[in-house]
Design a protein around this motif. Sequence first.
Motif, PDB file in Angstrom:
ATOM      1  N   THR A 101       0.816  -1.224   0.000  1.00  0.00           N
ATOM      2  CA  THR A 101       0.000   0.000   0.000  1.00  0.00           C
ATOM      3  C   THR A 101       0.847   1.271   0.000  1.00  0.00           C
ATOM      4  OG1 THR A 101      -0.146   0.167   2.414  1.00  0.00           O
ATOM      5  CG2 THR A 101      -1.812  -1.200   1.295  1.00  0.00           C
ATOM      6  N   LEU A 102       2.129   1.161   0.198  1.00  0.00           N
ATOM      7  CA  LEU A 102       3.014   2.324   0.289  1.00  0.00           C
ATOM      8  C   LEU A 102       3.477   2.752  -1.089  1.00  0.00           C
ATOM      9  CD1 LEU A 102       5.210   1.253   3.337  1.00  0.00           C
ATOM     10  CD2 LEU A 102       3.104   2.605   3.342  1.00  0.00           C
ATOM     11  N   ARG A 103       3.646   4.050  -1.265  1.00  0.00           N
ATOM     12  CA  ARG A 103       4.126   4.611  -2.513  1.00  0.00           C
ATOM     13  C   ARG A 103       5.294   5.540  -2.234  1.00  0.00           C
ATOM     14  NH1 ARG A 103       2.119   0.861  -4.160  1.00  0.00           N
ATOM     15  NH2 ARG A 103       0.023   0.651  -4.934  1.00  0.00           N
ATOM     16  N   PRO A 104       6.243   5.625  -3.156  1.00  0.00           N
ATOM     17  CA  PRO A 104       7.377   6.530  -2.966  1.00  0.00           C
ATOM     18  C   PRO A 104       6.910   7.983  -2.904  1.00  0.00           C
ATOM     19  CG  PRO A 104       7.792   5.001  -4.776  1.00  0.00           C
ATOM     20  CD  PRO A 104       6.356   4.846  -4.383  1.00  0.00           C
ATOM     21  N   LEU A 105       7.568   8.753  -2.091  1.00  0.00           N
ATOM     22  CA  LEU A 105       7.285  10.186  -1.996  1.00  0.00           C
ATOM     23  C   LEU A 105       8.022  10.929  -3.115  1.00  0.00           C
ATOM     24  CD1 LEU A 105       7.741  10.682   1.846  1.00  0.00           C
ATOM     25  CD2 LEU A 105       5.576  10.504   0.582  1.00  0.00           C
ATOM     26  N   ASP A 106       7.438  12.005  -3.562  1.00  0.00           N
ATOM     27  CA  ASP A 106       8.090  12.883  -4.537  1.00  0.00           C
ATOM     28  C   ASP A 106       8.854  13.952  -3.752  1.00  0.00           C
ATOM     29  OD1 ASP A 106       7.169  11.643  -6.877  1.00  0.00           O
ATOM     30  OD2 ASP A 106       5.246  12.714  -6.719  1.00  0.00           O
ATOM     31  N   PRO A 107      10.087  14.237  -4.151  1.00  0.00           N
ATOM     32  CA  PRO A 107      10.831  15.290  -3.451  1.00  0.00           C
ATOM     33  C   PRO A 107      10.157  16.658  -3.669  1.00  0.00           C
ATOM     34  CG  PRO A 107      12.080  14.465  -5.327  1.00  0.00           C
ATOM     35  CD  PRO A 107      10.833  13.640  -5.227  1.00  0.00           C
ATOM     36  N   ALA A 108      10.321  17.511  -2.683  1.00  0.00           N
ATOM     37  CA  ALA A 108       9.759  18.853  -2.790  1.00  0.00           C
ATOM     38  C   ALA A 108      10.461  19.603  -3.921  1.00  0.00           C
ATOM     39  CB  ALA A 108       9.929  19.609  -1.474  1.00  0.00           C
ATOM     40  N   ALA A 109       9.703  20.351  -4.681  1.00  0.00           N
ATOM     41  CA  ALA A 109      10.265  21.072  -5.829  1.00  0.00           C
ATOM     42  C   ALA A 109      10.914  22.366  -5.392  1.00  0.00           C
ATOM     43  CB  ALA A 109       9.192  21.348  -6.848  1.00  0.00           C
TER      44      ALA A 109
END
Length: 107
Positions: A99-107
């Motif tokens: 159920t976990l998804r990778p986080l996107d780095p802050a832009a």
Amino acid sequence: MAVQHDYSRFVSPAPHPGEHLREDFLPDYGLTAGGLAKAMGLKDRTRIERLVREQQPVTADTALRLGKVFGTSPEFWINLQTTHDLSKAAIAARDDLATLRPLDPAA
């Protein structure tokens, strides 16, 4: 970024390092747990007996000693333990991890 292994596909855990020790190293060198413990400079054979019965993990100290006596690297032994531990944990947490998804780095 580091290479990631997909442990979620494991059906059973990767072999414990004690299995490698018991099946591959002790017979090849004609050693018992007591003989290996002595070669490793240990006062008794309990640590090795527990390791080959897969009741104890490879610690940093054990990895250093095994590496020295067998002419391998300590990383070889630690990596066997880490792979075993990660595969066991991934199997146990398979549903939660899915159920976990990778986080996107802050832009």
